[in-house]
Write a protein that holds these residues in place. Structure first.
Motif, PDB file in Angstrom:
ATOM      1  N   UNK A 161       0.845  -1.089  -0.131  1.00 25.04           N
ATOM      2  CA  UNK A 161      -0.151  -0.014   0.266  1.00 25.04           C
ATOM      3  C   UNK A 161       0.856   1.105   0.007  1.00 25.04           C
ATOM      4  N   UNK A 162       1.112   1.917  -1.052  1.00 25.13           N
ATOM      5  CA  UNK A 162       2.104   2.850  -1.297  1.00 25.13           C
ATOM      6  C   UNK A 162       1.422   4.194  -1.282  1.00 25.13           C
ATOM      7  N   UNK A 163       0.584   4.590  -2.212  1.00 27.38           N
ATOM      8  CA  UNK A 163       0.027   5.935  -2.281  1.00 27.38           C
ATOM      9  C   UNK A 163      -1.426   5.909  -2.360  1.00 27.38           C
ATOM     10  N   UNK A 164      -2.084   6.937  -1.663  1.00 22.24           N
ATOM     11  CA  UNK A 164      -3.439   7.269  -1.893  1.00 22.24           C
ATOM     12  C   UNK A 164      -3.802   8.487  -2.584  1.00 22.24           C
ATOM     13  N   UNK A 165      -4.949   8.838  -2.682  1.00 21.84           N
ATOM     14  CA  UNK A 165      -5.214  10.178  -3.089  1.00 21.84           C
ATOM     15  C   UNK A 165      -6.263  10.778  -2.239  1.00 21.84           C
ATOM     16  N   UNK A 166      -5.939  11.733  -1.664  1.00 20.21           N
ATOM     17  CA  UNK A 166      -6.735  12.299  -0.259  1.00 20.21           C
ATOM     18  C   UNK A 166      -6.263  13.339   0.150  1.00 20.21           C
ATOM     19  N   UNK A 167      -7.087  14.287   0.875  1.00 19.83           N
ATOM     20  CA  UNK A 167      -6.581  15.603   1.409  1.00 19.83           C
ATOM     21  C   UNK A 167      -5.828  15.084   2.586  1.00 19.83           C
ATOM     22  N   UNK A 168      -4.603  15.885   2.757  1.00 21.08           N
ATOM     23  CA  UNK A 168      -3.705  15.490   3.736  1.00 21.08           C
ATOM     24  C   UNK A 168      -4.270  16.002   5.104  1.00 21.08           C
ATOM     25  N   UNK A 169      -4.793  17.137   5.205  1.00 26.90           N
ATOM     26  CA  UNK A 169      -5.201  17.709   6.700  1.00 26.90           C
ATOM     27  C   UNK A 169      -6.403  16.996   7.020  1.00 26.90           C
ATOM     28  N   UNK A 170      -7.335  16.423   6.070  1.00 32.79           N
ATOM     29  CA  UNK A 170      -8.620  15.549   6.601  1.00 32.79           C
ATOM     30  C   UNK A 170      -8.191  14.170   6.810  1.00 32.79           C
ATOM     31  N   UNK A 171      -7.297  13.799   6.113  1.00 34.93           N
ATOM     32  CA  UNK A 171      -6.826  12.330   6.188  1.00 34.93           C
ATOM     33  C   UNK A 171      -6.077  12.200   7.550  1.00 34.93           C
ATOM     34  N   UNK A 172      -5.407  12.933   7.880  1.00 38.46           N
ATOM     35  CA  UNK A 172      -4.800  13.289   9.269  1.00 38.46           C
ATOM     36  C   UNK A 172      -5.667  13.390  10.375  1.00 38.46           C
ATOM     37  N   UNK A 173      -6.649  14.291  10.107  1.00 40.23           N
ATOM     38  CA  UNK A 173      -7.803  14.576  11.100  1.00 40.23           C
ATOM     39  C   UNK A 173      -8.476  13.006  11.483  1.00 40.23           C
ATOM     40  N   UNK A 174      -8.903  12.423  10.218  1.00 33.24           N
ATOM     41  CA  UNK A 174      -9.648  11.029  10.602  1.00 33.24           C
ATOM     42  C   UNK A 174      -8.534   9.925  11.157  1.00 33.24           C
ATOM     43  N   UNK A 175      -7.354   9.911  10.882  1.00 33.43           N
ATOM     44  CA  UNK A 175      -6.408   9.103  11.532  1.00 33.43           C
ATOM     45  C   UNK A 175      -6.516   9.249  13.083  1.00 33.43           C
ATOM     46  N   UNK A 176      -6.036  10.720  13.408  1.00 33.68           N
ATOM     47  CA  UNK A 176      -5.887  11.247  14.554  1.00 33.68           C
ATOM     48  C   UNK A 176      -6.926  10.796  15.424  1.00 33.68           C
ATOM     49  N   UNK A 177      -8.284  11.230  15.041  1.00 36.93           N
ATOM     50  CA  UNK A 177      -9.288  10.818  15.664  1.00 36.93           C
ATOM     51  C   UNK A 177      -9.387   9.240  16.109  1.00 36.93           C
ATOM     52  N   UNK A 230     -12.067  -5.979  22.323  1.00 35.58           N
ATOM     53  CA  UNK A 230     -11.383  -4.737  21.249  1.00 35.58           C
ATOM     54  C   UNK A 230     -12.178  -4.321  20.232  1.00 35.58           C
ATOM     55  N   UNK A 231     -11.554  -3.518  19.235  1.00 36.28           N
ATOM     56  CA  UNK A 231     -12.521  -3.040  18.114  1.00 36.28           C
ATOM     57  C   UNK A 231     -11.332  -2.738  17.209  1.00 36.28           C
ATOM     58  N   UNK A 232     -11.660  -3.008  15.973  1.00 31.14           N
ATOM     59  CA  UNK A 232     -10.851  -2.576  14.765  1.00 31.14           C
ATOM     60  C   UNK A 232     -11.616  -1.528  13.810  1.00 31.14           C
ATOM     61  N   UNK A 233     -11.269  -0.353  13.575  1.00 32.93           N
ATOM     62  CA  UNK A 233     -11.758   0.576  12.691  1.00 32.93           C
ATOM     63  C   UNK A 233     -10.926   0.558  11.406  1.00 32.93           C
ATOM     64  N   UNK A 234     -11.653   0.450  10.117  1.00 33.62           N
ATOM     65  CA  UNK A 234     -11.068   0.444   8.858  1.00 33.62           C
ATOM     66  C   UNK A 234     -11.452   1.532   8.179  1.00 33.62           C
ATOM     67  N   UNK A 235     -10.452   2.468   7.967  1.00 31.05           N
ATOM     68  CA  UNK A 235     -10.636   3.777   7.065  1.00 31.05           C
ATOM     69  C   UNK A 235      -9.998   3.389   5.593  1.00 31.05           C
ATOM     70  N   UNK A 236     -10.890   3.462   4.704  1.00 35.80           N
ATOM     71  CA  UNK A 236     -10.558   3.102   3.221  1.00 35.80           C
ATOM     72  C   UNK A 236     -10.366   4.540   2.592  1.00 35.80           C
ATOM     73  N   UNK A 237      -9.576   4.380   1.627  1.00 36.23           N
ATOM     74  CA  UNK A 237      -9.138   5.743   0.935  1.00 36.23           C
ATOM     75  C   UNK A 237      -8.617   5.012  -0.632  1.00 36.23           C
ATOM     76  N   UNK A 238      -9.057   5.775  -1.594  1.00 37.55           N
ATOM     77  CA  UNK A 238      -8.556   5.318  -2.824  1.00 37.55           C
ATOM     78  C   UNK A 238      -7.146   5.335  -3.081  1.00 37.55           C
ATOM     79  N   UNK A 239      -6.786   4.173  -3.680  1.00 39.43           N
ATOM     80  CA  UNK A 239      -5.381   4.262  -4.127  1.00 39.43           C
ATOM     81  C   UNK A 239      -5.158   5.379  -5.412  1.00 39.43           C
ATOM     82  N   UNK A 240      -3.951   5.738  -5.263  1.00 41.44           N
ATOM     83  CA  UNK A 240      -3.393   6.818  -6.215  1.00 41.44           C
ATOM     84  C   UNK A 240      -3.206   5.876  -7.565  1.00 41.44           C
TER      85      UNK A 240
END
Length: 528
Positions: free
Chosen positions: A401-417, A510-520
């Motif tokens: 999983x090398x690269x994705x297409x996303x908004x840097x700020x918003x993707x970081x916000x999702x992952x931090x949450x 426990x829990x597993x949250x999966x955040x999917x983002x389109x591949x670049x």
């Protein structure tokens, strides 16, 4: 409302009118086809009836004419006694012996026609004499070919005639006979008077069946079949009433169909009117709700902007107090003020983000981002929080999983949450940040999996997680705090970037949250 009703009701009324017109056209076409079929079929039936009668007369006549004894007693030596004893019939109405010039040599008629026997014999003989190539009939290859049929008319009576030359039974002798010696001919006839013609019409289910002269007007709305003699002269016409069965059925059945279509159209209009009114009320309610949501979002946005400035001031003054005071108690108080203010600042940002999402005023960029870099960044930012909570934070990115297409700020916000929630609900436990490739429909995606071995979530409570201002249950809010906006905002942002967030969990496991983002894709790399 009237405009909306006209806009929907008028097309439906027009559609009903078009359907009625099409139904009338289809029924009319079908009726016309039935009328034409009746004309063709009835004419074929009448012609077949005439042909059958003529063939029957020809078969009887051939038995009389193709007979050595008849040839001997008629053509060789006229034997009146033998003829009187032999030439009669229980099938035919008349048997006439005549020469090629039409001269009558012998007449036999049934009892029903004795009153006009001479006229009948003369008409039959003249019709027989007019048969083309009469002399050649005797020299045809087979006896059956010696028979020919013709017709004659006496007033409203039709005479069906079969003409056969008197010949020897042996074909060679028949053909070798010298035609210069002349032939005698037998005309065998069936006389069909007006009542018999009408009776035949009834048997064929034809109304007004009768014979008219060739120069007579049959009248309107009738079907006529010309009756033609062997020489081509038109004897007359057999006529019958054109009942137009298709048109009659059309007239009887089209009005119930039209009435049914009108009833369906009226019922459709009533239903449509109800649906239009219901839709208008629904749209008005939705519009009012949307207006209320917009007003709420604008209010929250304005309040948030107004609160940010004094909040930043409070944080700044508290930090100054912490740095300049020498009192340990004052420093601790300042720390608590900064901590509470920062928490309030995060809550305020969440509320503003949620209001922007609700009003559709948030936008995301399309950037090509390295997956390993994003994981490293999140790991670095959340490591202090994990250490403070006694949580072991592990990062395990996949090389595939090398690269994705996303908004840097918003993707970081999702992952931090997601990572922040995992640390919060797994005290003294372990949190994993993993990535892998997955197929989503017709495209590939990178999945960020945030797993923990914390308290877990009951399946019945999982649907509430992504609702704004909602948590799994009230006890969670009391123990761990929070406004219930983080996951709602994260999932909306993920969907805005073309991905999604899902959860798999069991209570206590426990829990597993999966955040999917389109591949670049290559196209995204070129655009970048």
């Amino acid at each position: 409302m009237r405009r909306a009703w006209l806009g929907v009701g008028a097309p439906i009324a027009a559609l009903v009118a078009v359907i009625i017109a099409l139904a009338i056209g289809v029924f009319a076409s079908f009726a016309n086809d039935q009328d034409q079929a009746f004309e063709r079929n009835s004419a074929t039936l009448v012609a077949s009836n005439l042909d059958g009668r003529a063939r029957m007369m020809g078969a009887v006549g051939l038995d009389y004419a193709n007979w050595d004894e008849a040839f001997q007693n008629i053509s060789t030596n006229w034997n009146q006694e033998w003829i009187d004893n032999s030439f009669y019939s229980s099938v035919a109405d008349a048997l006439i012996l005549f020469r090629q010039n039409g001269a009558v040599r012998y007449t036999w008629v049934s009892d029903a026609h004795t009153a006009h026997a001479q006229e009948l014999a003369q008409v039959i003989a003249e019709a027989g004499a007019r048969v083309p190539n009469l002399r050649r009939l005797a020299r045809t290859p087979t006896p059956q070919d010696t028979v020919t049929n013709t017709f004659a008319r006496i007033g409203d009576t039709l005479v069906v005639i079969s003409v056969v030359p008197i010949t020897r039974e042996d074909d060679a002798a028949r053909i070798a006979y010298n035609p210069l010696r002349g032939y005698d001919y037998l005309a065998i006839a069936q006389v069909i008077d007006a009542p018999s013609i009408a009776q035949a019409g009834s048997a064929m289910s034809l109304e007004g069946f009768r014979l008219v002269g060739a120069d007579q007007q049959a009248g309107p709305d009738v079907i006529a079949l010309p009756v033609t003699a062997a020489d081509g002269d038109r004897v007359g016409d057999l006529v019958w009433r054109n009942t137009h069965p298709g048109s009659a059925a059309f007239q009887n059945r089209i009005w119930p169909v039209i009435a049914a279509l009108l009833a369906i159209g009226a019922f459709t209009l009533l239903i449509t009117r109800y649906l239009v009114l219901h839709q208008i009320r629904t749209m008005a309610g939705v519009e009012a709700a949307m207006e209320g949501a917009r007003a709420k979002s604008e209010f929250l946005s304005k309040v948030g902007q107004e609160l940010r400035t004094p909040l930043n001031g409070i944080i700044g003054y508290a930090e100054i107090i912490h740095e300049e005071t020498e009192s340990q108690a004052a420093r601790e108080d300042a720390d608590r003020i900064v901590s509470a203010a920062k928490h309030l600042h995060v809550l305020l940002n969440d509320i503003l983000d949620q209001s922007r999402l609700d009003s559709g005023r948030i936008s995301v960029k399309q950037e090509v981002l390295p997956v390993a870099g994003m994981v490293s960044e999140i790991h670095g930012l959340m490591r202090p929080s994990a250490r403070a909570a006694g949580v072991n934070l592990l990062a395990q990115p996949s090389a595939a999983a090398a690269y994705v297409v996303a908004d840097h700020v918003r993707l970081r916000q999702c992952l931090l949450n997601l990572v922040g929630n995992a640390i919060k609900f797994a005290p003294r436990g372990t949190v994993w940040i993993k990535t892998h490739l997955a197929e989503q429909g017709d495209r590939d995606a990178v999945v960020f999996e945030i797993s923990d071995n914390g308290i877990g979530i009951a399946p019945a409570d999982q649907d509430k997680l992504f609702e704004p201002f909602s948590q799994a249950n009230a006890q969670i809010g009391e123990i761990y705090g929070g406004a219930g906006l983080g996951l709602s905002i994260a999932r909306d942002l993920a969907r805005a970037m073309g991905g999604d967030i899902t959860v798999v969990s069991e209570l206590g496991a426990g829990a597993t949250f999966s955040l999917s983002v389109p591949v670049a894709s290559a196209k995204a790399f070129n655009a970048a």
